[in-house]
Design a protein around this motif. Structure first.
Motif, PDB file in Angstrom:
ATOM      1  N   ALA A 190      32.674  40.197  42.830  1.00  0.00           N
ATOM      2  CA  ALA A 190      33.247  40.885  44.711  1.00  0.00           C
ATOM      3  C   ALA A 190      33.837  40.309  45.181  1.00  0.00           C
ATOM      4  CB  ALA A 190      32.100  41.408  45.273  1.00  0.00           C
ATOM      5  N   SER A 242      37.553  39.752  44.445  1.00  0.00           N
ATOM      6  CA  SER A 242      37.689  40.806  44.780  1.00  0.00           C
ATOM      7  C   SER A 242      38.303  40.978  46.197  1.00  0.00           C
ATOM      8  CB  SER A 242      36.974  42.273  44.082  1.00  0.00           C
ATOM      9  OG  SER A 242      37.954  42.908  44.236  1.00  0.00           O
ATOM     10  N   ASP A 243      37.767  40.000  46.675  1.00  0.00           N
ATOM     11  CA  ASP A 243      37.511  40.851  48.396  1.00  0.00           C
ATOM     12  C   ASP A 243      39.384  39.543  49.012  1.00  0.00           C
ATOM     13  OD1 ASP A 243      36.386  42.696  49.164  1.00  0.00           O
ATOM     14  OD2 ASP A 243      34.497  41.449  49.532  1.00  0.00           O
TER      15      ASP A 243
END
Length: 415
Positions: free
Chosen positions: A186, A189-190
């Motif tokens: 996560a 991805s950011d």
């Protein structure tokens, strides 16, 4: 990176690892890391007093977790390595199940989001281009070199408001350095998403700590300050090495926990000792042995000591980034030498040990005297499960204040 693996070990533990030889060779190049082989040929790795992540030539990532429960971002804020405003109100704790790099990345992304919402820094920069119509100034030398005797365009030089600034290049390079190191999908991805957003406005260029330190923020771009503090942390702790002539770079981020803990204890003691009557110092306190023929042997370095207005040493202390339920003999011998030389009480400070270390020692000779030494306190800083930075700071200082002699912390202390 899709085929890479993330391995986790704990600092100071000698642990078996399943890594290719090129990764082991790279790890052996670090002074902080020891690579050994068991009788069955199984490679083992141990890391002394450092936590963080190491990028390996194969694409694997080795993560080193702290031995003692700690709030690492709070530690770094308290000693001044990052702005404490970055961690106020956060619950960014680094425990056995957390990744320090992920926490830094999360804070960094928050700051970048704020900057993008307020608008990127823009400056007038000199541009050069070939134009159908004259724009700005004609670059005569380039005009003759490129257009010849029958020119079809003008070689122009002009100022244009641009986002290709040093500030924005620092932000982008910070993201570039974090990309291979973050642990969760996560956050990765950011990081990639923000990298793509920022790359629309600025091209990537390798920057340095010197670039960050050379920046002078104005009232118009002071909202970059916190992001630059985090970028400096990322840049300072990064180790970059070229491998075998390849273009690929291996990145690592390591924090020396022993040094950070020593600085934390020193700063806390300095904050709570009465500044009207005493001064807290660090560095060399003198020599254990002083003779005419061998002056300077066994120089002594307690982590802090306290002097009164007459410059008499009245207290000495050492911080030990160690785990265990009792001080080791070496720790006791070391602090005893400081106390014996100056006839003072002393303190040993350890990290969070689940409230198992609260001892007071007195030195006695066979005739029942204290041999010129005061009491020795052994204490721990219980900070591992504290979420709020303000509570962390209060706990550290309250714990040490309770262990120090009362006259040192009293605002009306006698000299």
């Amino acid at each position: 990176m899709s085929s890479s693996r993330r391995l986790s070990i704990t600092e100071r533990d000698d642990q078996a690892v399943d890594l290719p030889e090129k990764d082991l060779h790279h790890l052996a190049s670090f002074e902080e890391i020891t690579v050994s082989y068991a009788g069955d040929g199984q490679p083992r790795v141990s890391v002394s007093n450092h936590v963080g992540v190491i990028g390996l030539p194969s694409g694997n990532i080795l993560e080193i977790r702290p031995k003692a429960s700690c709030n690492l971002l709070h530690y770094l804020a308290y000693v001044g390595d990052i702005n404490d405003e970055l961690v106020r109100g956060t619950d960014a704790a680094v425990s056995m199940g957390d990744s320090f790099v992920d926490l830094v990345a999360r804070l960094y992304l928050d700051e970048l989001d704020t900057i993008l919402k307020r608008g990127l820094n823009r400056e007038y920069l000199v541009q050069e281009s070939s134009e159908k119509h004259l724009r700005g100034q004609l670059d005569l030398q380039r005009q003759l070199q490129r257009q010849g005797v029958a020119p079809k365009k003008f070689e122009c030089r002009y100022d244009e408001l641009s986002t290709e600034t040093v500030l924005n290049k620092i932000l982008l390079d910070g993201l570039h350095r974090l990309r291979p190191l973050v642990t969760t999908s996560a956050i990765r991805s950011d990081v990639n998403r923000f990298y793509s957003r920022l790359q629309q406005y600025v091209s990537h260029e390798r920057m340095s700590v010197r670039d960050i330190e050379s920046v002078s923020l104005t009232r118009l771009d002071e909202y970059y300050a916190d992001a630059l503090e985090l970028a400096k942390l990322i840049f300072k702790q990064i180790f970059v090495a070229d491998l075998g002539g390849h273009d690929r770079r291996v990145q690592s981020l390591l924090i020396d926990m022993e040094t950070i803990f020593e600085r934390l204890v020193y700063r806390a003691v300095r904050n709570i000792v009465s500044k009207e009557s005493y001064e807290v110092k660090d560095g060399s306190i003198g020599h254990l042995v002083q003779t005419e023929s061998d002056r300077g042997l066994l120089q002594m370095y307690p982590d802090f000591w306290v002097v009164n207005k007459s410059n008499d040493i009245v207290f000495v202390g050492d911080a030990k980034w160690k785990t265990g339920t009792d001080p080791s003999r070496n720790d006791l011998y070391q602090i005893a030498a400081y106390q014996a030389k100056y006839g003072t009480p002393g303190m040993l400070v350890y990290p969070d040990l689940d409230s198992e270390m609260k001892d007071t020692y007195t030195y006695e000779t066979p005739d029942g005297t204290t041999a010129g030494r005061g009491e020795l306190q052994a204490t721990e800083l219980q900070t591992g499960d504290i979420d709020a930075y303000s509570t962390f700071k209060e706990t550290v200082e309250a714990t040490l204040r309770k262990q120090l002699p009362g006259e040192l912390t009293s605002t009306t202390a006698a000299i």
